[in-house]
Write an enzyme that holds these catalytic residues in place. Structure first.
Site, PDB file in Angstrom:
ATOM      1  N   ASP A   1      -5.495 -13.886 -13.548  1.00  0.00           N
ATOM      2  CA  ASP A   1      -5.730 -13.692 -12.256  1.00  0.00           C
ATOM      3  C   ASP A   1      -6.572 -14.609 -11.560  1.00  0.00           C
ATOM      4  O   ASP A   1      -7.627 -14.782 -12.172  1.00  0.00           O
ATOM      5  CB  ASP A   1      -6.364 -12.233 -11.940  1.00  0.00           C
TER       6      ASP A   1
ATOM      7  N   HIS B   1      -2.028  -2.249  -9.890  1.00  0.00           N
ATOM      8  CA  HIS B   1      -3.243  -1.895  -9.825  1.00  0.00           C
ATOM      9  C   HIS B   1      -3.850  -1.476  -8.578  1.00  0.00           C
ATOM     10  O   HIS B   1      -4.681  -0.719  -8.291  1.00  0.00           O
ATOM     11  CB  HIS B   1      -4.480  -2.770 -10.325  1.00  0.00           C
ATOM     12  N   ASP B   2      -3.015  -1.859  -7.407  1.00  0.00           N
ATOM     13  CA  ASP B   2      -3.498  -1.655  -6.011  1.00  0.00           C
ATOM     14  C   ASP B   2      -2.513  -0.610  -5.465  1.00  0.00           C
ATOM     15  O   ASP B   2      -2.815  -0.115  -4.362  1.00  0.00           O
ATOM     16  CB  ASP B   2      -3.245  -3.028  -5.051  1.00  0.00           C
TER      17      ASP B   2
ATOM     18  N   ASP C   1      -4.805 -14.033  -6.260  1.00  0.00           N
ATOM     19  CA  ASP C   1      -5.293 -13.022  -5.505  1.00  0.00           C
ATOM     20  C   ASP C   1      -5.399 -13.472  -4.057  1.00  0.00           C
ATOM     21  O   ASP C   1      -6.027 -14.374  -3.720  1.00  0.00           O
ATOM     22  CB  ASP C   1      -6.407 -12.614  -6.129  1.00  0.00           C
TER      23      ASP C   1
ATOM     24  N   GLU D   1      -0.063 -13.383  -4.556  1.00  0.00           N
ATOM     25  CA  GLU D   1       0.098 -11.978  -3.898  1.00  0.00           C
ATOM     26  C   GLU D   1       0.167 -12.314  -2.464  1.00  0.00           C
ATOM     27  O   GLU D   1      -0.721 -12.779  -1.620  1.00  0.00           O
ATOM     28  CB  GLU D   1      -1.186 -11.568  -4.094  1.00  0.00           C
TER      29      GLU D   1
HETATM   30  O1  ISL Z   1      -5.103  -2.814  -2.316  1.00  0.00           O
HETATM   31  C1  ISL Z   1      -4.860  -2.625  -1.213  1.00  0.00           C
HETATM   32  C2  ISL Z   1      -4.482  -1.741  -0.275  1.00  0.00           C
HETATM   33  O2  ISL Z   1      -5.000  -0.426  -0.865  1.00  0.00           O
HETATM   34  C3  ISL Z   1      -4.606  -4.185  -0.516  1.00  0.00           C
HETATM   35  O3  ISL Z   1      -4.865  -4.109   0.646  1.00  0.00           O
HETATM   36  C4  ISL Z   1      -5.357  -5.074  -1.296  1.00  0.00           C
HETATM   37  O4  ISL Z   1      -6.851  -5.023  -0.882  1.00  0.00           O
HETATM   38  C5  ISL Z   1      -5.149  -6.373  -1.095  1.00  0.00           C
HETATM   39  O5  ISL Z   1      -3.885  -6.326  -1.776  1.00  0.00           O
HETATM   40  C6  ISL Z   1      -5.691  -7.589  -1.877  1.00  0.00           C
HETATM   41  O6  ISL Z   1      -5.751  -7.135  -3.049  1.00  0.00           O
HETATM   42  C7  ISL Z   1      -6.398  -8.017  -3.901  1.00  0.00           C
HETATM   43  O7  ISL Z   1      -7.693  -8.412  -3.629  1.00  0.00           O
HETATM   44  C8  ISL Z   1      -8.697  -7.466  -3.566  1.00  0.00           C
HETATM   45  C9  ISL Z   1      -8.983  -6.618  -4.952  1.00  0.00           C
HETATM   46  O8  ISL Z   1      -9.501  -5.429  -4.477  1.00  0.00           O
HETATM   47  C10 ISL Z   1      -7.237  -5.902  -5.182  1.00  0.00           C
HETATM   48  O9  ISL Z   1      -7.467  -5.420  -6.346  1.00  0.00           O
HETATM   49  C11 ISL Z   1      -6.450  -7.366  -5.367  1.00  0.00           C
HETATM   50  O10 ISL Z   1      -5.203  -7.184  -5.929  1.00  0.00           O
HETATM   51  C12 ISL Z   1      -9.980  -8.167  -3.298  1.00  0.00           C
HETATM   52  O11 ISL Z   1     -10.005  -9.277  -4.512  1.00  0.00           O
END
Ligand code: ISL
Length: 589
Positions: free
Chosen positions: A133, A364-365, A235, A289
């Site tokens: 990541d 995971h989100d 990310d 992402e």
């Molecule tokens: O998880 C989300 C909605 O519930 C998304 O809005 C998420 O915050 C967004 O996809 C960004 O995600 C990534 O960056 C974040 C982190 O918390 C997430 O786990 C990651 O996948 C900040 O780094």
């Protein structure tokens, strides 16, 4: 091959019905595939491991690298090709590793660099690739760069981050994802200035407009490539470039701040530079992402001719079924399958001639796939989970499959805020509480949509804590681990786990499932998702009943002489009538 042997093989195949035990006969590697622009990452199946919750080796209740190493044979047994690991770098863990304090070191809770080297070797020895990541829109406020940056206005690291001097007045509002007040500028009295944080206030945004910062990032990427890492999942990468005059949000974005964040002025220039300086020097894969990106933007990022990234994953699919303008509140009517089909068909067409797509239903989100898109009630959990897996493994895109979905793991659905660990849920709760909002309604919605639902410990067996840890798990284990676990599913030929292995093999053995043309059938059917995949004269039909009621696919195809390649019921009847959540894949004759 001797002629008689060949004839015997053909006859054996005919009598056996060419079903899934006979997939080698389906292998198309002998046909001319030169026009396909084949790439290993297009043919790969990516399996995402959430390290914090996979396997704890040292008993501290948190998963670790040695734990993953001890389970690599299991991962290999799934038949997947690539592992994507969520962040494992040094981090104070305000956001489970998405707040990095040292990009070239390993988080203490997860182990050491020696453990990492052993893990990477263990993967490569088994023919598995590793995608890490890359979290470079922001760092942790504990990163040395930020400590230096905030120490004085003339520190050499000052413009590694975005600062707004307070004498210029209040900066124009920017939204934050994880801030209790939703405010992305935080005032720091030390230098009388505000710094920008699109996420938590402990996650200051890095200043990509500074060439020195970009160079540091590219060097860091090369450090990991030199170790042998096979790619990066990037990310919130669309957010990296910012208009540093920080004007008020332009009216055209009409409240859609995510889209604004994703369309910074120099995004493509920086990705092209990253490609030139780092990516192009290695045979690696990249996936953005793709938050905030629409089908119109997709080619700008993933067209080979533009030399940026290989793939992106969009948010249109996973945003379906939530009420508009509310924070992840499920629509009581559920989601509309017609819209679902439209979205995935539209994204397929974007890459019909150029570029390459991805497909996922969980990560995971996101909450657990079976709860959100299938049916996690006792009767249908296994069936609907296998049906969704069938969808993921038969689309024309690289599948990203989330650990635990192969077991049919479902949402834990916490009743109390105290059970949650995720900064997103905890801050949103505080925000609603401060405003005197409906906390019970929030908790009810979180049972479906909260991120912690998919982060509960992996379920290995029916011993205490599902065999995840001998200590106290950092997040509660789903009580259904007594029956939903690897050990139990290994023994059951009908389990989600064994179904996953079979369908992974089916995809790996059939290039048509990777590259074949996708055609949607029976578009208006509100229960059934039906499509064909075609390549070099081979035609596959996929029928998926997304409902808990019997359904019929209106497709005018006689299936009597078709070969069933795989199905989620014990037998199939070669008709277009489908049982609840039935999934069938036929080779058409
Ligand atoms: O998880 C989300 C909605 O519930 C998304 O809005 C998420 O915050 C967004 O996809 C960004 O995600 C990534 O960056 C974040 C982190 O918390 C997430 O786990 C990651 O996948 C900040 O780094």
């Amino acid at each position: 091959m001797h002629k008689t042997v060949f004839v015997i093989l053909i006859l054996t195949c005919l009598f056996a019905g060419c079903n899934n035990s006979n997939q080698s006969a389906m292998n198309e590697n002998n046909t001319d595939t030169s026009a396909l622009n084949r790439k290993w990452w297009k043919e790969a199946i990516v399996y995402q491991i959430y390290p914090r919750s996979f396997k704890d080796n040292d008993g501290d209740g948190v998963g670790d690298l040695k734990g993953i190493l001890s389970k690599l044979d299991y991962v290999k047994s799934l038949g997947i090709d690539v592992i994507w690991l969520n962040p494992i770098y040094s981090s104070p863990n305000g956001d489970n590793g998405y707040d990095i304090s040292d990009y070239q070191n390993i988080m203490q809770q997860f182990g050491t660099m020696a453990d990492f080297d052993a893990l990477l070797k263990g993967m490569h020895d088994r023919g598995l690739k590793l995608v890490m990541d890359l979290v470079v829109n922001h760092s942790s406020d504990q990163h040395e760069w930020f400590k230096q940056s905030r120490s004085s206005r003339d520190n050499p690291y000052r413009n590694y981050y975005h600062w707004w001097p307070a004498e210029k007045g209040q900066p124009a509002h920017r939204y934050s994802f994880f801030d209790v007040n939703g405010e992305a500028w935080k005032y720091d009295s030390l230098t009388n200035a505000y710094y920008l944080h699109y996420f938590g206030d402990f996650q200051p945004d890095l200043n990509w407009e500074n060439p020195k910062l970009r160079e540091e990032i590219f060097n860091m990427m090369k450090f990991w490539f030199a170790k042998g890492v096979d790619g990066f999942r990037m990310d919130v990468i669309p957010f990296i470039s910012k208009d540093t005059t920080f004007p008020p949000l332009p009216a055209e974005y009409n409240g859609d701040f995510i889209k604004y964040y994703a369309h910074g002025p120099h995004l493509h220039e920086y990705l092209q530079q990253m490609n030139k300086e780092a990516l192009s020097k290695y045979d690696v894969m990249t996936v953005a992402e793709g938050i905030g990106l629409s089908t119109d933007d997709a080619h700008a990022i993933v067209d080979e001719d533009r030399h940026e990234l290989n793939m992106l994953y969009h948010f249109e699919g996973v945003s379906l079924g939530y009420l508009p303008n509310q924070f992840k509140v499920p629509d009581p009517k559920g989601y509309d399958l017609l819209e679902f089909k439209n979205i995935y068909s539209k994204w397929d067409s974007v890459f019909e001639n150029k570029g390459w797509g991805t497909i996922y239903l969980g990560n995971h989100d996101q909450p657990r796939m079976v709860t959100r898109w299938g049916n996690d009630s006792g009767e249908f959990r296994g069936l609907s989970s296998k049906m969704l897996t069938t969808f993921l493994m038969t689309m024309r895109a690289t599948p990203y499959y989330y650990n635990g979905d192969e077991l049919g793991m479902n949402n834990i659905k916490f009743d109390k805020i105290d059970d949650y660990r995720d900064v997103e849920s905890l801050n949103m709760y505080k925000q609603i509480k401060d405003k005197g909002g409906d906390l019970q309604a929030f908790l009810n919605a979180q049972k479906i949509s909260a991120r912690d639902n998919s982060r509960t410990p992996f379920q290995w067996n029916n011993s205490s804590n599902a065999g995840f840890t001998t200590g106290k798990p950092w997040l509660k284990v789903n009580p259904n681990y007594k029956t939903v676990n690897v050990a139990a599913e290994e023994k059951d030929s009908n389990s989600c786990l064994n179904y996953f292995r079979k369908i992974v093999k089916l995809r790996k053995d059939n290039l048509v499932l990777v590259y074949g043309k996708y055609t949607l059938l029976d578009k208006e059917n509100p229960q059934v998702y039906a499509y064909t995949r075609e390549l070099n004269g081979k035609k596959i039909l996929v029928l998926l009943n997304f409902s808990s009621k019997p359904a019929t696919a209106n497709i005018n195809i006689d299936l009597t002489s078709s070969n069933l390649l795989i199905g989620n019921y014990a037998s199939a009847n070669n008709t277009t009538a489908l049982r609840p959540y039935e999934a069938v894949v036929y080779e058409l004759k």
